[in-house]
Structure formats: C-alpha cells, structure tokens
Motif scaffolding. Structure first.
Motif, PDB file in Angstrom:
ATOM      1  N   LEU A 193       7.539  -2.976  -4.080  1.00 39.36           N
ATOM      2  CA  LEU A 193       8.169  -2.467  -2.860  1.00 39.36           C
ATOM      3  C   LEU A 193       7.320  -1.369  -2.230  1.00 39.36           C
ATOM      4  N   ARG A 194       6.779  -0.489  -3.067  1.00 37.06           N
ATOM      5  CA  ARG A 194       5.946   0.592  -2.533  1.00 37.06           C
ATOM      6  C   ARG A 194       4.641   0.051  -1.957  1.00 37.06           C
ATOM      7  N   LYS A 195       4.055  -0.940  -2.605  1.00 35.58           N
ATOM      8  CA  LYS A 195       2.828  -1.545  -2.078  1.00 35.58           C
ATOM      9  C   LYS A 195       3.084  -2.173  -0.709  1.00 35.58           C
ATOM     10  N   MET A 196       4.254  -2.792  -0.562  1.00 35.20           N
ATOM     11  CA  MET A 196       4.598  -3.413   0.712  1.00 35.20           C
ATOM     12  C   MET A 196       4.727  -2.347   1.799  1.00 35.20           C
ATOM     13  N   HIS A 197       5.399  -1.211   1.475  1.00 39.08           N
ATOM     14  CA  HIS A 197       5.536  -0.132   2.459  1.00 39.08           C
ATOM     15  C   HIS A 197       4.172   0.464   2.802  1.00 39.08           C
ATOM     16  N   LEU A 198       3.306   0.589   1.798  1.00 42.83           N
ATOM     17  CA  LEU A 198       1.968   1.141   2.065  1.00 42.83           C
ATOM     18  C   LEU A 198       1.150   0.192   2.933  1.00 42.83           C
ATOM     19  N   ALA A 199       1.299  -1.122   2.638  1.00 42.69           N
ATOM     20  CA  ALA A 199       0.543  -2.101   3.436  1.00 42.69           C
ATOM     21  C   ALA A 199       0.985  -2.079   4.897  1.00 42.69           C
ATOM     22  N   ARG A 200       2.225  -1.724   5.130  1.00 42.61           N
ATOM     23  CA  ARG A 200       2.744  -1.681   6.506  1.00 42.61           C
ATOM     24  C   ARG A 200       2.673  -0.274   7.116  1.00 42.61           C
ATOM     25  N   ASP A 201       2.050   0.626   6.340  1.00 45.20           N
ATOM     26  CA  ASP A 201       1.947   2.028   6.806  1.00 45.20           C
ATOM     27  C   ASP A 201       3.319   2.599   7.137  1.00 45.20           C
ATOM     28  N   ASN A 202       4.286   2.260   6.308  1.00 41.77           N
ATOM     29  CA  ASN A 202       5.657   2.711   6.535  1.00 41.77           C
ATOM     30  C   ASN A 202       5.858   4.068   5.849  1.00 41.77           C
ATOM     31  N   ALA A 203       5.524   5.117   6.521  1.00 37.27           N
ATOM     32  CA  ALA A 203       5.617   6.471   5.959  1.00 37.27           C
ATOM     33  C   ALA A 203       7.066   6.895   5.738  1.00 37.27           C
ATOM     34  N   ASP A 204       8.013   6.297   6.484  1.00 32.97           N
ATOM     35  CA  ASP A 204       9.419   6.670   6.333  1.00 32.97           C
ATOM     36  C   ASP A 204       9.960   6.329   4.936  1.00 32.97           C
ATOM     37  N   ALA A 205       9.306   5.379   4.284  1.00 29.76           N
ATOM     38  CA  ALA A 205       9.762   4.993   2.943  1.00 29.76           C
ATOM     39  C   ALA A 205       9.392   6.026   1.889  1.00 29.76           C
ATOM     40  N   PHE A 206       8.589   7.026   2.298  1.00 30.20           N
ATOM     41  CA  PHE A 206       8.100   8.004   1.321  1.00 30.20           C
ATOM     42  C   PHE A 206       8.478   9.435   1.709  1.00 30.20           C
ATOM     43  N   THR A 207       9.669   9.551   2.237  1.00 30.87           N
ATOM     44  CA  THR A 207      10.163  10.899   2.513  1.00 30.87           C
ATOM     45  C   THR A 207      10.438  11.609   1.190  1.00 30.87           C
ATOM     46  N   LEU A 208      10.671  12.917   1.257  1.00 34.18           N
ATOM     47  CA  LEU A 208      10.858  13.704   0.035  1.00 34.18           C
ATOM     48  C   LEU A 208      12.086  13.227  -0.739  1.00 34.18           C
ATOM     49  N   ASP A 209      13.176  12.986  -0.036  1.00 34.09           N
ATOM     50  CA  ASP A 209      14.400  12.529  -0.707  1.00 34.09           C
ATOM     51  C   ASP A 209      14.195  11.173  -1.370  1.00 34.09           C
ATOM     52  N   LYS A 210      13.521  10.264  -0.639  1.00 29.36           N
ATOM     53  CA  LYS A 210      13.288   8.940  -1.193  1.00 29.36           C
ATOM     54  C   LYS A 210      12.320   8.991  -2.380  1.00 29.36           C
ATOM     55  N   MET A 211      11.349   9.887  -2.311  1.00 31.54           N
ATOM     56  CA  MET A 211      10.422  10.043  -3.426  1.00 31.54           C
ATOM     57  C   MET A 211      11.145  10.553  -4.666  1.00 31.54           C
ATOM     58  N   ARG A 212      12.084  11.495  -4.463  1.00 32.59           N
ATOM     59  CA  ARG A 212      12.858  11.985  -5.599  1.00 32.59           C
ATOM     60  C   ARG A 212      13.643  10.835  -6.252  1.00 32.59           C
ATOM     61  N   ALA A 213      14.271   9.989  -5.421  1.00 29.81           N
ATOM     62  CA  ALA A 213      15.036   8.849  -5.941  1.00 29.81           C
ATOM     63  C   ALA A 213      14.130   7.882  -6.694  1.00 29.81           C
ATOM     64  N   MET A 214      12.910   7.675  -6.140  1.00 30.74           N
ATOM     65  CA  MET A 214      11.949   6.788  -6.819  1.00 30.74           C
ATOM     66  C   MET A 214      11.569   7.326  -8.196  1.00 30.74           C
ATOM     67  N   VAL A 215      11.272   8.613  -8.242  1.00 29.63           N
ATOM     68  CA  VAL A 215      10.869   9.238  -9.509  1.00 29.63           C
ATOM     69  C   VAL A 215      12.003   9.154 -10.527  1.00 29.63           C
ATOM     70  N   GLU A 216      13.242   9.375 -10.065  1.00 32.76           N
ATOM     71  CA  GLU A 216      14.386   9.293 -10.977  1.00 32.76           C
ATOM     72  C   GLU A 216      14.546   7.879 -11.532  1.00 32.76           C
ATOM     73  N   ARG A 217      14.364   6.878 -10.669  1.00 30.17           N
ATOM     74  CA  ARG A 217      14.473   5.487 -11.136  1.00 30.17           C
ATOM     75  C   ARG A 217      13.348   5.169 -12.127  1.00 30.17           C
ATOM     76  N   ASP A 218      12.150   5.603 -11.785  1.00 25.55           N
ATOM     77  CA  ASP A 218      11.014   5.372 -12.695  1.00 25.55           C
ATOM     78  C   ASP A 218      11.258   6.046 -14.046  1.00 25.55           C
ATOM     79  N   GLU A 219      11.779   7.264 -13.979  1.00 28.99           N
ATOM     80  CA  GLU A 219      12.006   8.012 -15.211  1.00 28.99           C
ATOM     81  C   GLU A 219      13.034   7.312 -16.096  1.00 28.99           C
TER      82      GLU A 219
END
Length: 408
Positions: A193-219
């Motif tokens: 999912l992150r690779k897809m957002h990066l390929a589309r230059d979708n910076a909105d997918a990597f806001t601070l709140d969303k990054m926190r949620a990603m890290v929590e899921r990864d953890e």
C-alpha cells in the motif's frame, strides 16, 4: 551331543554289597549314582534330586520295592521317573507281573547280566537326556515367543508414539504456517500500500497521524512474530533444561496491575474488559519477566475465549502461597480437555476458532513449576474457566538476601 545334560541314577537295596555291585555295573554309563538302603532314604533323595532312572530291589524290610513304586507314582515330582525292579526270586513267582502293575518299565532277575543292565541303563539315560533337551528347547521357544510378543507390543507402542509425533509435527507446521503468515501478510499489505502511494506521489497518505497508525500496525505485527519465535525458543529451552530463571524481589500485585493496564487495547479489541482486585502487596522472589509471561498468556486466553464478557483478575495469599486468579465467563473447557491443555501444541478450542501455537499454557506451567509452584484450572463447559497460579512466598528478609546473592 547330549552328554552336557547331567543324568542321575537312584539304586535302592537294603544290602550294601548289592548296592556296591550294582553301582560297579552302571558307573560307566556317564551318570551320577545315588544309593539308598531303605525306602525312606530313597524318598528323601527323590525329593532332593531329579533322577533319570530308579532301580529298586523288591524285597526290602519295612516298605518293599512295590510299595515304594506306588508312592512314587502318586507324587507329582516322581511319577514320571522310570522304575526297574530287581529281584532274586524265581521267575515262577510272577513278580514281574506285580512289578508292572506297580508302574515298572522293566524287571531284572538276579544274578544280573552285566551287559543287559548296562544297555538298559544307557537307554533310559539317553531317553532322559533327550526329554530334557526337548524341554529346554520348548522353554527356549516359549521364552523367544514371549520376548517377541513383548517386542511387538513395544514396537506397537513406539509406532503409535511416532504416528502421534508425526501428526503433532504436521499439525504444528500447519499452525506455525498459519500464525506466521498472518502478521507477515499484514506487513506485506502495508508495504504494498505504501509503495502504491509513493508511486503516485500521494503525500497525503503519509501525514503524521497516518504515519503513527502505520507504525502501530507494524509494531503489532512484528510483536506477534517475536512472540511466536520466543514461544518456540522457550520450548527448546525447556526440553534441554536451559530455561533461565533470574529471581529478584518484587511485588506480584503491582506487576499484575501494571500488565493489565498494558492489556487495555487488547481488551477493547476483544470487546471485553479486565477487572483487577488485589488484597494486599505480595512481595516475593521470582523471575519478574517469566511471571509476567505467565500472566500475559492467561490474560490473552481469557480475552480470546471469554465470549466478550468481563475478565476477573485477583491476587491474594493462601496457605503461604502467592496466588493469581484469572477468571473468564466464556466457552469453558471440558473435563477431558482440561487434562491436555497444558501439553505442547494443545489449544483450548478447535483450530478453526483459536489462534497461537498451543504453547502458551505448556510454557506457563513449566515456568511456574520451575519456581516451585503450580498452575491449575477449574471449568465447566459453557460457563467459563478459572486459572489459578500458586507461587511460594518468601519472607522479606530472606528475599532480600536471595536478591543480593543472585546479584553477586
């Protein structure tokens, strides 16, 4: 060929000179000769030895040869001993007929023919040795049969154990494959999912709140993998006797209370809650990490099988033991399953409705046993389950000393 089998010969006569003469005739027959001058002496020898042949004089004072023969035929130990009668009476007295009635196999008349006596004795000794050899062979065959039967039974037991071990291995590999794949699939999907957002230059997918949620899921996924690996490593340590126990002084109630706070997110995810009560501080010398591991396993199971009902946890002292009680109101455990849930790879419910490797309770029990304690379960199917851990309490001065000694 059969000369190694010892043969014994009994000669009975009231006259010593007759005994000496008869022994001189038979002593070359490769047998051990025993003499008796009366029926009483003969009976004593018959009870003590196993004879290949008995040569009895007919006319003896007291009990005669015929009467001795009848006694021999009535005794289990002597009834099969061949009997040959010797008599100086004439053939016209028909002693031979009476001798055969008494159980004799042959009848000799005096004066004895040396060649006939030696030949007949040799025949009976040879028959005796053949019977003994046959008996020994039959006994050896029977022992071999029994040994084969025992070996077959052992092989069947071993086969059953191997089949069970293979089945456990297959089940374990299936469980491991499923359990490892679950967090890995989560990580893979997140990465894609992150690779897809990066390929589309979708910076909105990597806001601070969303990054926190990603890290929590990864953890969470990484912690799941770590837990699976640690469980497998603990089983290996237990099997090799290398499970480390590092005791230190701490408050058990405080440890359980803090762990329950950390389980708040899991309780919410399970649509349940955990209620905790502690009667008083319970200080003792235990391995803090390992005891936390035990309680975490019990809390995880209680939330998993608690049917979304509140979980009750309490710590208390009972009969000199520190106790931890974890009670749920879920599906419960049948009496049959209560006997096996502390075994390796056994899970409380069916594989369709349960998760984990089935090692948690096995590891927990081994940890508690290593502390000199016990863990047990009380449950009625459909009415929840109560797990109770009992750990030996140590007086505070002794606990402090133990802690200093361990640190040293």
């Amino acid at each position: 060929m059969l000369s190694h089998i010892q043969a014994k010969l009994l000669i009975v006569d009231d006259l010593p000179e007759n005994l000496l003469a008869l022994e001189a005739l038979v002593k070359g027959s490769d047998c051990e000769v025993h003499q008796a001058q009366s029926a009483d002496q003969a009976l004593s020898l018959l009870l003590e030895h196993e004879f290949a042949l008995a040569i009895l004089d007919v006319q003896m004072p007291g009990m005669n040869g015929f009467e001795l023969a009848e006694l021999m035929r009535g005794m289990e130990k002597t009834k099969n001993i061949p009997i040959v009668f010797v008599s100086a009476a004439g053939r016209e007295m028909n002693y031979a007929f009476k001798g055969y009635e008494s159980g004799a196999v042959d009848f000799l008349h005096k004066p004895l023919d040396p060649h006939a006596v030696k030949s007949k004795v040799a025949v009976f000794i040879d028959l005796f040795r053949q019977r003994k050899a046959l008996k020994q062979q039959l006994e050896a065959i029977e022992r071999s049969r029994e040994e084969q039967a025992q070996l077959l039974a052992q092989l069947q037991v071993t086969r059953g154990e191997l089949e069970r071990a293979v089945q456990m291995r297959d089940d374990f590999m299936s469980i491991v494959s499923h359990e490892v794949r679950t967090p890995l699939n989560g990580l893979i999907l997140e990465t894609q999912l992150r690779k897809m957002h990066l390929a589309r230059d979708n910076a909105d997918a990597f806001t601070l709140d969303k990054m926190r949620a990603m890290v929590e899921r990864d953890e969470r996924q990484i912690n799941s993998l770590i837990r699976l690996i640690e469980d497998m490593l603990d089983v290996s340590r237990i099997r090799t006797g290398k499970l480390s126990i590092r005791p230190s002084l701490f408050d058990l109630s405080q440890l359980v209370g803090g762990l329950i706070e950390n389980f708040a997110a899991q309780a919410i995810a399970a649509q349940s809650s955990i209620n905790f009560s502690a009667e008083a501080a319970l200080s003792g010398v235990w391995d803090e990490f390992r005891i936390e591991q035990v309680v975490a396993n019990l809390l995880t199971n209680a939330l998993r099988y608690g049917a979304k009902s509140p979980v009750q946890v309490r710590t208390f002292e009972q009969q000199g033991m520190a106790c931890i009680e974890v009670k749920d109101q879920g599906i419960g455990i049948s009496e049959q399953n209560q006997q096996r849930i502390f075994q390796q790879f056994e899970r409380v419910a069916s594989s369709q409705s349960s998760a984990g490797l089935g090692l948690g309770l096995y590891i927990s029990e081994q940890i508690v046993l290593a502390h000199g304690g016990s863990i047990g379960v009380h449950s009625i199917e459909g009415q929840g389950a109560t797990f109770t851990v009992r750990l030996p309490l140590t007086d505070l001065p002794q606990a402090a000393d133990h802690q200093q000694a361990t640190s040293a």
